[in-house]
Design a protein around this motif. Structure first.
Motif, PDB file in Angstrom:
ATOM      1  N   SER A 180       0.825  -1.209   0.000  1.00 32.30           N
ATOM      2  CA  SER A 180       0.000   0.000   0.000  1.00 32.30           C
ATOM      3  C   SER A 180       0.856   1.256   0.000  1.00 32.30           C
ATOM      4  CB  SER A 180      -0.941  -0.004   1.208  1.00 32.30           C
ATOM      5  OG  SER A 180      -1.841  -1.097   1.147  1.00 32.30           O
ATOM      6  N   LEU A 187      -1.964   1.828   5.084  1.00 29.95           N
ATOM      7  CA  LEU A 187      -2.910   0.890   5.685  1.00 29.95           C
ATOM      8  C   LEU A 187      -2.732   0.980   7.195  1.00 29.95           C
ATOM      9  CD1 LEU A 187      -4.994  -1.402   5.527  1.00 29.95           C
ATOM     10  CD2 LEU A 187      -3.085  -3.003   5.225  1.00 29.95           C
ATOM     11  N   TYR A 215      -7.665   3.025   5.404  1.00 32.41           N
ATOM     12  CA  TYR A 215      -6.648   3.511   4.469  1.00 32.41           C
ATOM     13  C   TYR A 215      -6.566   5.035   4.536  1.00 32.41           C
ATOM     14  CZ  TYR A 215      -6.580  -1.024   1.981  1.00 32.41           C
ATOM     15  OH  TYR A 215      -6.439  -2.351   1.627  1.00 32.41           O
TER      16      TYR A 215
END
Length: 279
Positions: A180, A187, A215
């Motif tokens: 991510s 995250l 997120y």
């Protein structure tokens, strides 16, 4: 469930269909969020494929054309359904937290603990933990889930299974958080559910969607604040401005809140996968 419909496909398979229903404070709102079910299913499918080498999961088939009848012929299932293995569910939610926020931050401010376990002193809101932590929770049939300590989890299901759940949860989180970051998002935390199939621990339900994860936009992240997230917090915040007691029935959502929510889900999909979501 509040967001999904589940169908039996023989004795060893299930078909999970993600609807456009949205719930806040455990109440399903009367206004659907267009594309929500399809977007969340596609995010889950992306992560299930990416992480299957870390922990196996329940996915059998994501292509509707390969589903058994009568599901194969139902166009409304396109992109929002998945054929899965039927497992014996482990009745605890497994949460990995890499950053201190939400309910964890609220508890820490009062006691210096998260889920009754002592944490390092001096953390600020949204700060990254020195190492990701594992915080299990009960799965309530009604009302809210309840956070419990790792010791309590071990007491309830045995030390070996509790350790396996913790290892799987943290390993999945670490891999997903690293990826991510490469996509410009953080995250902060996420929830997994697991099942047992022929003695093997597998991931079930959904994986790393904005409904089960928090997120943040990495460019907007700042320690000491509460970053906006790509999830239904946008809707929660709106409902808090209303004279609503958070019981059924929920309020209708105005068009700008509906569109704003769809846009957040869509942006999350596109940031994670690098692909444009086509309506």
């Amino acid at each position: 469930g509040k967001g999904r419909d589940v169908y039996e496909v023989g004795s060893d398979r299930l078909l999970i269909v993600a609807s456009d229903r949205l719930s806040v404070f455990d109440v399903v709102l009367p206004t659907p969020i267009p594309e929500k079910g399809a977007i969340l299913t596609q995010i889950s499918n992306f992560w299930f494929e990416r992480t299957k080498g870390i922990v196996p999961n329940h996915v059998v088939e994501t292509d509707r054309a390969k589903f058994p009848e009568p599901f194969r012929s139902r166009a409304e299932l396109e992109r929002r359904s998945v054929l899965v293995k039927r497992a014996q569910r482990v009745d605890f939610e497994c949460v990995a937290r890499g950053y201190i926020t939400g309910s964890a931050w609220s508890e820490y401010k009062k006691t210096g603990t998260v889920c009754n376990e002592k944490q390092v002193a001096g953390l600020l809101e949204s700060q990254k933990f020195p190492e990701p932590i594992f915080t299990p929770a009960t799965k309530a049939d009604s009302g809210h889930d309840e956070n419990i300590s790792r010791a309590e989890l071990a007491n309830r299901i045995g030390a070996d299974l509790a350790r396996r759940l913790e290892d799987a949860t943290i390993n999945l989180y670490v891999a997903a958080e690293k990826y991510s970051q490469s996509r410009g998002i953080i995250l902060a935390d996420t929830k997994f559910e697991f099942g047992m199939l022929d003695g093997t621990l597998i991931v079930i339900d959904e994986a790393l969607t904005p409904d089960s994860s928090r997120y943040w936009d990495a460019e907007k992240y700042k320690v000491g604040s509460s970053p906006a997230s790509f999830d239904k917090q946008f809707v929660r915040d709106y409902t808090k401005t209303l004279n609503w007691d958070q019981t059924y029935p929920g309020p209708e959502l105005p068009a700008q809140v509906v569109e704003g929510t769809t846009q957040r889900y869509r942006e999350c999909y596109e940031r994670i996968t690098g692909k444009q979501f086509k309506a």
